[in-house]
Motif scaffolding. Structure first.
Motif, short mmCIF file in Angstrom:
data_model
loop_
_atom_site.label_atom_id
_atom_site.label_comp_id
_atom_site.label_asym_id
_atom_site.label_seq_id
_atom_site.Cartn_x
_atom_site.Cartn_y
_atom_site.Cartn_z
N LEU A 38 -22.05 -50.51 42.29
CA LEU A 38 -22.76 -49.92 43.42
C LEU A 38 -23.94 -50.78 43.82
O LEU A 38 -24.18 -51.01 45.02
N ALA A 39 -24.69 -51.26 42.85
CA ALA A 39 -25.87 -52.09 43.16
C ALA A 39 -25.47 -53.34 43.92
O ALA A 39 -26.11 -53.72 44.90
N HIS A 40 -24.40 -53.99 43.49
CA HIS A 40 -23.94 -55.20 44.18
C HIS A 40 -23.40 -54.88 45.57
O HIS A 40 -23.65 -55.61 46.53
N ALA A 41 -22.64 -53.78 45.66
CA ALA A 41 -22.04 -53.43 46.95
C ALA A 41 -23.10 -53.08 47.99
O ALA A 41 -23.01 -53.48 49.15
N VAL A 42 -24.11 -52.34 47.58
CA VAL A 42 -25.17 -51.91 48.51
C VAL A 42 -26.03 -53.09 48.95
O VAL A 42 -26.60 -53.08 50.04
N ALA A 43 -26.09 -54.12 48.12
CA ALA A 43 -26.90 -55.30 48.47
C ALA A 43 -26.35 -56.02 49.69
O ALA A 43 -27.05 -56.83 50.31
N GLY A 44 -25.08 -55.75 50.03
CA GLY A 44 -24.50 -56.31 51.24
C GLY A 44 -24.13 -57.77 51.17
O GLY A 44 -24.07 -58.45 52.20
N GLU A 45 -23.87 -58.29 49.97
CA GLU A 45 -23.59 -59.72 49.82
C GLU A 45 -22.09 -60.03 49.78
O GLU A 45 -21.71 -61.18 49.64
N PHE A 46 -21.25 -58.99 49.90
CA PHE A 46 -19.82 -59.19 49.73
C PHE A 46 -19.04 -58.79 50.98
O PHE A 46 -19.45 -57.91 51.73
N ASP A 47 -17.88 -59.44 51.13
CA ASP A 47 -17.01 -59.17 52.28
C ASP A 47 -15.93 -58.16 51.94
O ASP A 47 -15.30 -57.59 52.84
N LEU A 48 -15.69 -57.93 50.64
CA LEU A 48 -14.66 -56.97 50.21
C LEU A 48 -14.92 -56.60 48.76
O LEU A 48 -15.43 -57.41 47.99
N VAL A 49 -14.53 -55.39 48.40
CA VAL A 49 -14.66 -54.91 47.02
C VAL A 49 -13.29 -54.49 46.49
O VAL A 49 -12.57 -53.74 47.15
N VAL A 50 -12.91 -55.02 45.32
CA VAL A 50 -11.73 -54.54 44.59
C VAL A 50 -12.26 -53.61 43.51
O VAL A 50 -12.97 -54.04 42.60
N LEU A 51 -11.92 -52.33 43.61
CA LEU A 51 -12.60 -51.29 42.83
C LEU A 51 -11.65 -50.53 41.93
O LEU A 51 -10.69 -49.90 42.40
N ASP A 52 -11.91 -50.57 40.63
CA ASP A 52 -11.18 -49.74 39.67
C ASP A 52 -11.80 -48.35 39.67
O ASP A 52 -13.01 -48.19 39.86
N LEU A 53 -10.96 -47.33 39.46
CA LEU A 53 -11.49 -45.96 39.43
C LEU A 53 -12.07 -45.60 38.06
O LEU A 53 -13.04 -44.85 37.97
N GLY A 54 -11.50 -46.12 36.98
CA GLY A 54 -11.92 -45.73 35.63
C GLY A 54 -13.06 -46.56 35.09
O GLY A 54 -12.98 -47.06 33.96
N LEU A 55 -14.13 -46.69 35.85
CA LEU A 55 -15.28 -47.47 35.39
C LEU A 55 -16.22 -46.63 34.54
O LEU A 55 -16.37 -45.43 34.77
N PRO A 56 -16.87 -47.24 33.55
CA PRO A 56 -17.88 -46.51 32.77
C PRO A 56 -19.15 -46.29 33.59
O PRO A 56 -19.37 -46.94 34.59
N ARG A 57 -19.98 -45.37 33.12
CA ARG A 57 -21.27 -45.01 33.72
C ARG A 57 -21.13 -44.26 35.04
O ARG A 57 -21.74 -43.22 35.23
N ARG A 58 -20.34 -44.80 35.97
CA ARG A 58 -20.12 -44.15 37.25
C ARG A 58 -18.71 -44.52 37.68
O ARG A 58 -18.41 -45.70 37.83
N ASP A 59 -17.83 -43.51 37.86
CA ASP A 59 -16.44 -43.87 38.16
C ASP A 59 -16.29 -44.39 39.59
O ASP A 59 -17.22 -44.32 40.41
#
Length: 219
Positions: A38-59
């Protein structure tokens, strides 16, 4: 160069996806938990996110929901082992642009990444790959050879597509295994040699050359 964030906590899969995307000209960053994603995505530095659902701390669902609430419009491709209709619908309705289930073929993931990164005014994706007298229609999944049209199995199609997209390049057995059979391949298998032989019988014995000690390339 497009920048892609890979949010995946299983190291083997993250490494497989990262290597494949880098080999195809993308810049990548890998994170292993939802807070970092989330921190990286909100920073706005990326053109696309490949996102796993089963992540620790925050799914992944929570990451996606927080991104959209923060008005982050970066395209998101969910890549997960969860294959139920409920999860698929929840992911797409939650703001994901695409949804892929594991196990997966890298070539399919790459095609989806390219699709989501394509500008609206860009020319359509090439649907026929050509090399000399050989061509492959990506829509009908049929190959045209000097001897005529031939039908291909799913693996044969994936193998020929890989060769045509890397025409002139020597591909090792390990590269072919990872691209065509996915991240769960057996490096000691002889399946590549078997499929190269069957493909040669269909498209021509000289169409694929053996480079001794290295692998194969299109003739």
């Amino acid at each position: 160069m497009s920048r892609i964030l890979i949010a995946e906590d299983e190291q083997r899969i993250a490494s497989f996806v990262e290597k494949g995307l880098r080999a195809n000209g993308f810049a990548t960053t890998v994170v292993a938990d939802g807070d970092a994603a989330l921190a990286h995505a909100v920073a706005g530095e990326f053109d696309l996110v490949v996102l796993d659902l089963g992540l620790p701390r925050r799914d992944g669902f929570a990451v996606l929901r927080a991104m959209r609430q923060a008005r982050v419009t970066t395209p998101v491709i969910i890549l997960t082992a969860r294959d139920s209709v409920h999860d698929t619908v929840a992911g797409l309705e939650g703001g994901a642009d695409d949804y892929m289930t594991k196990p997966f073929r890298f070539e399919e993931l790459l095609a989806r990444v390219r699709l989501r990164l394509r500008p609206a005014d860009r020319a359509p994706e090439v649907t026929v790959l050509r090399h000399g007298a050989l061509s492959l229609d990506l829509r009908t999944r049929r190959a045209e050879t000097p001897a005529g049209m031939v039908d291909l199995t799913a693996r044969e199609f994936a193998l020929l597509e890989l060769f045509l997209r890397h025409a002139g390049q020597v591909l090792s057995r390990e590269q072919i295994l990872s691209h065509v059979w996915g991240y769960d391949f057996d490096p000691g298998s002889n399946v590549v040699d078997v499929y190269v032989r069957t493909l040669r019988r269909k498209i021509g014995q000289d169409a694929i050359l053996t480079v001794r000690g290295m692998g194969y390339r299109l003739g």
